[in-house]
Motif scaffolding. Structure first.
Motif, mmCIF file in Angstrom:
data_model
loop_
_atom_site.group_PDB
_atom_site.id
_atom_site.type_symbol
_atom_site.label_atom_id
_atom_site.label_comp_id
_atom_site.label_asym_id
_atom_site.label_seq_id
_atom_site.Cartn_x
_atom_site.Cartn_y
_atom_site.Cartn_z
ATOM 1 N N ASN A 162 0.845 -1.187 0.000
ATOM 2 C CA ASN A 162 0.000 0.000 0.000
ATOM 3 C C ASN A 162 0.885 1.244 0.000
ATOM 4 O O ASN A 162 2.081 1.169 0.288
ATOM 5 N N LYS A 163 0.291 2.377 -0.297
ATOM 6 C CA LYS A 163 1.054 3.621 -0.295
ATOM 7 C C LYS A 163 1.605 3.908 1.092
ATOM 8 O O LYS A 163 2.712 4.427 1.246
ATOM 9 N N GLU A 164 0.835 3.567 2.123
ATOM 10 C CA GLU A 164 1.270 3.745 3.502
ATOM 11 C C GLU A 164 1.132 2.419 4.247
ATOM 12 O O GLU A 164 0.100 1.742 4.138
ATOM 13 N N TYR A 165 2.164 2.052 4.978
ATOM 14 C CA TYR A 165 2.147 0.795 5.723
ATOM 15 C C TYR A 165 3.132 0.876 6.889
ATOM 16 O O TYR A 165 4.017 1.742 6.928
ATOM 17 N N ILE A 166 2.950 -0.016 7.852
ATOM 18 C CA ILE A 166 3.842 -0.118 9.006
ATOM 19 C C ILE A 166 4.486 -1.501 8.993
ATOM 20 O O ILE A 166 3.821 -2.510 8.753
ATOM 21 N N VAL A 167 5.785 -1.551 9.254
ATOM 22 C CA VAL A 167 6.509 -2.822 9.323
ATOM 23 C C VAL A 167 6.539 -3.316 10.766
ATOM 24 O O VAL A 167 6.900 -2.568 11.686
ATOM 25 N N PHE A 168 6.155 -4.578 10.951
ATOM 26 C CA PHE A 168 6.269 -5.254 12.248
ATOM 27 C C PHE A 168 7.381 -6.295 12.141
ATOM 28 O O PHE A 168 7.409 -7.090 11.201
ATOM 29 N N SER A 169 8.274 -6.317 13.121
ATOM 30 C CA SER A 169 9.324 -7.337 13.191
ATOM 31 C C SER A 169 9.299 -7.970 14.583
ATOM 32 O O SER A 169 10.033 -7.548 15.479
ATOM 33 N N PRO A 170 8.451 -8.975 14.799
ATOM 34 C CA PRO A 170 8.292 -9.567 16.133
ATOM 35 C C PRO A 170 9.463 -10.436 16.586
ATOM 36 O O PRO A 170 9.593 -10.718 17.779
ATOM 37 N N SER A 171 10.301 -10.885 15.670
ATOM 38 C CA SER A 171 11.376 -11.814 16.022
ATOM 39 C C SER A 171 12.677 -11.065 16.315
ATOM 40 O O SER A 171 12.782 -9.862 16.140
ATOM 41 N N ASN A 172 13.667 -11.825 16.771
ATOM 42 C CA ASN A 172 15.022 -11.297 16.954
ATOM 43 C C ASN A 172 15.999 -12.459 16.857
ATOM 44 O O ASN A 172 15.585 -13.607 16.647
ATOM 45 N N SER A 173 17.271 -12.184 16.999
ATOM 46 C CA SER A 173 18.289 -13.212 16.753
ATOM 47 C C SER A 173 18.251 -14.361 17.756
ATOM 48 O O SER A 173 18.902 -15.387 17.552
ATOM 49 N N HIS A 174 17.497 -14.212 18.850
ATOM 50 C CA HIS A 174 17.423 -15.273 19.867
ATOM 51 C C HIS A 174 16.160 -16.115 19.735
ATOM 52 O O HIS A 174 15.912 -16.970 20.583
ATOM 53 N N VAL A 175 15.381 -15.892 18.706
ATOM 54 C CA VAL A 175 14.062 -16.513 18.622
ATOM 55 C C VAL A 175 14.123 -18.037 18.538
ATOM 56 O O VAL A 175 13.217 -18.730 19.016
ATOM 57 N N ASN A 176 15.194 -18.581 17.948
ATOM 58 C CA ASN A 176 15.282 -20.033 17.797
ATOM 59 C C ASN A 176 16.143 -20.696 18.865
ATOM 60 O O ASN A 176 16.415 -21.902 18.790
ATOM 61 N N ARG A 177 16.572 -19.936 19.870
ATOM 62 C CA ARG A 177 17.381 -20.508 20.948
ATOM 63 C C ARG A 177 16.478 -21.147 21.995
ATOM 64 O O ARG A 177 15.328 -20.752 22.181
ATOM 65 N N SER A 178 17.029 -22.129 22.695
ATOM 66 C CA SER A 178 16.262 -22.771 23.761
ATOM 67 C C SER A 178 16.246 -21.866 24.995
ATOM 68 O O SER A 178 17.100 -20.999 25.155
ATOM 69 N N GLY A 179 15.284 -22.093 25.866
ATOM 70 C CA GLY A 179 15.198 -21.302 27.083
ATOM 71 C C GLY A 179 14.438 -20.009 26.862
ATOM 72 O O GLY A 179 13.771 -19.812 25.841
ATOM 73 N N VAL A 180 14.562 -19.097 27.822
ATOM 74 C CA VAL A 180 13.835 -17.826 27.780
ATOM 75 C C VAL A 180 14.475 -16.889 26.759
ATOM 76 O O VAL A 180 15.688 -16.683 26.775
ATOM 77 N N ASN A 181 13.667 -16.347 25.857
ATOM 78 C CA ASN A 181 14.139 -15.305 24.945
ATOM 79 C C ASN A 181 13.883 -13.968 25.640
ATOM 80 O O ASN A 181 12.790 -13.415 25.578
ATOM 81 N N HIS A 182 14.898 -13.465 26.308
ATOM 82 C CA HIS A 182 14.722 -12.285 27.149
ATOM 83 C C HIS A 182 14.421 -11.018 26.346
ATOM 84 O O HIS A 182 13.948 -10.027 26.909
ATOM 85 N N ARG A 183 14.696 -11.024 25.049
ATOM 86 C CA ARG A 183 14.412 -9.856 24.214
ATOM 87 C C ARG A 183 12.979 -9.839 23.685
ATOM 88 O O ARG A 183 12.533 -8.847 23.120
ATOM 89 N N ALA A 184 12.271 -10.955 23.848
ATOM 90 C CA ALA A 184 10.979 -11.126 23.184
ATOM 91 C C ALA A 184 9.840 -10.425 23.898
ATOM 92 O O ALA A 184 9.786 -10.369 25.135
ATOM 93 N N TRP A 185 8.928 -9.878 23.108
ATOM 94 C CA TRP A 185 7.647 -9.382 23.615
ATOM 95 C C TRP A 185 6.666 -10.546 23.547
ATOM 96 O O TRP A 185 6.846 -11.478 22.750
#
Length: 332
Positions: A162-185
């Motif tokens: 679209n002419k106007e849009y917002i980018v969402f990036s919910p992941s981060n570099s720890h998303v596939n690691r085991s345990g708590v992803n402390h950066r994650a929302w």
């Protein structure tokens, strides 16, 4: 003038380091040849950047020079074409033999110089301190992270944005690691915010193919949402981000890219330091940090983080907080 820059970290680290490009060109002229040593994935950021002459890939950083064809290729090239200056941004001991054997008239940066600052500063700004002996303060002040992008028409013809849009990036570099992803929302918070903002503007979701399992937890996305997870390369990703109305993300490379292309960015930060780890603020960009600033934060790479099983610094950021922050800046 022939210069070699070594930055083999994650994509966000390389985005920080791109500020050196314009600083060098301003100081030594447009005919300056700038080569980079990067990891293969991050290095794709520079592949079509006309300011960069050559990119060397270094995938196996810990392999000693004697056994590393990648390191020997860099060294042999430097022996045929002596560098006037080597700038190193890597602290790891795995780089020592490479740094020692590269043929350069002068070597500066990490492992060659000590930087001093009487205050806590952004990592992008800290990198500039290494350059003060070779680049004037005037030119350093004009240099900020920047990346190559494509024209909107080319991106739009492929993705039908679209002419106007917002980018969402919910992941981060720890998303596939085991345990708590402390950066994650929280996943439910991403779902709620997507549903809320999709009523007002197109939402474009970005992420890598390797993160599909994570994104399946957020799917199906609501109407007026474009799912680009795993569908673009780094150059296309940078371009999609450039033409967005805004970017919303956790601490990740996407936030650094947004700042580098001057797209307003909202970064949700908990364990990371909002000063040192945030996207690099410049006179032309708009970086907004959303952080609860709890007493236990920042805690990244500390005992506190390792013992944390319930990252309340991210969990307690509510959808309403993020929505209100975005609306308060009157983007739409």
């Amino acid at each position: 003038m022939k210069i070699l820059v070594i930055r083999c970290g994650a994509l966000g680290d390389l985005v920080y380091a791109t500020s050196v490009i314009d600083a060098l060109l301003l100081e030594y002229g447009e005919d300056t040849l700038i080569d980079f040593v990067c990891t293969p994935g991050s290095g794709k950021l520079l592949e079509n950047d006309t300011r960069v002459h050559k990119v060397f890939n270094l995938k196996y950083k810990k392999v000693p020079t004697f056994f590393s064809t990648e390191k020997r290729k860099i060294i042999n090239y430097s022996r045929k074409t002596t560098y006037d200056l080597l700038i190193n941004f890597e602290y790891g001991k795995q780089f020592r033999d490479l740094l020692q054997n590269i043929n350069a008239k002068e070597k500066i940066g990490a492992q060659f110089n000590t930087i001093q600052s009487n205050k806590k500063i952004n990592r992008g700004e800290a990198q500039k301190l290494f350059l003060k002996s070779k680049i004037s303060q005037k030119n350093l002040d004009k240099a900020f992270p920047s990346v190559h992008t494509l024209d909107f028409e080319k991106i739009n013809s492929k993705y039908n944005l679209n002419k106007e849009y917002i980018v969402f990036s919910p992941s981060n570099s720890h998303v596939n690691r085991s345990g708590v992803n402390h950066r994650a929302w929280e996943n439910h918070s991403w779902i709620e915010l997507t549903e809320q903002l999709a009523k007002e503007m197109q939402i474009v979701i970005v992420g890598t193919k390797s993160e599909e399992q994570f994104f399946n937890l957020l799917r199906p996305f609501p109407g007026n949402t474009l799912d680009l997870v795993g569908k673009n390369n780094i150059e296309e990703l940078c371009s999609v981000i450039k033409y967005a109305k805004a970017v919303i993300c956790t601490d990740s490379a996407v936030g650094h890219i947004a700042a580098a292309v001057n797209t307003p960015v909202y970064v949700l930060m908990g364990p990371n330091d909002p000063v040192t780890d945030s996207p690099y603020k410049s006179p032309d960009n708009n970086v907004n940090i959303i952080s609860l600033q709890l007493d236990c934060s920042p805690c990244y790479n500390t005992k506190t983080m390792k013992e944390c099983k319930n990252n309340i610094c991210m969990k307690q950021i509510t959808t309403e907080m993020v929505y209100n922050k975005i609306k308060s800046t009157k983007l739409f």
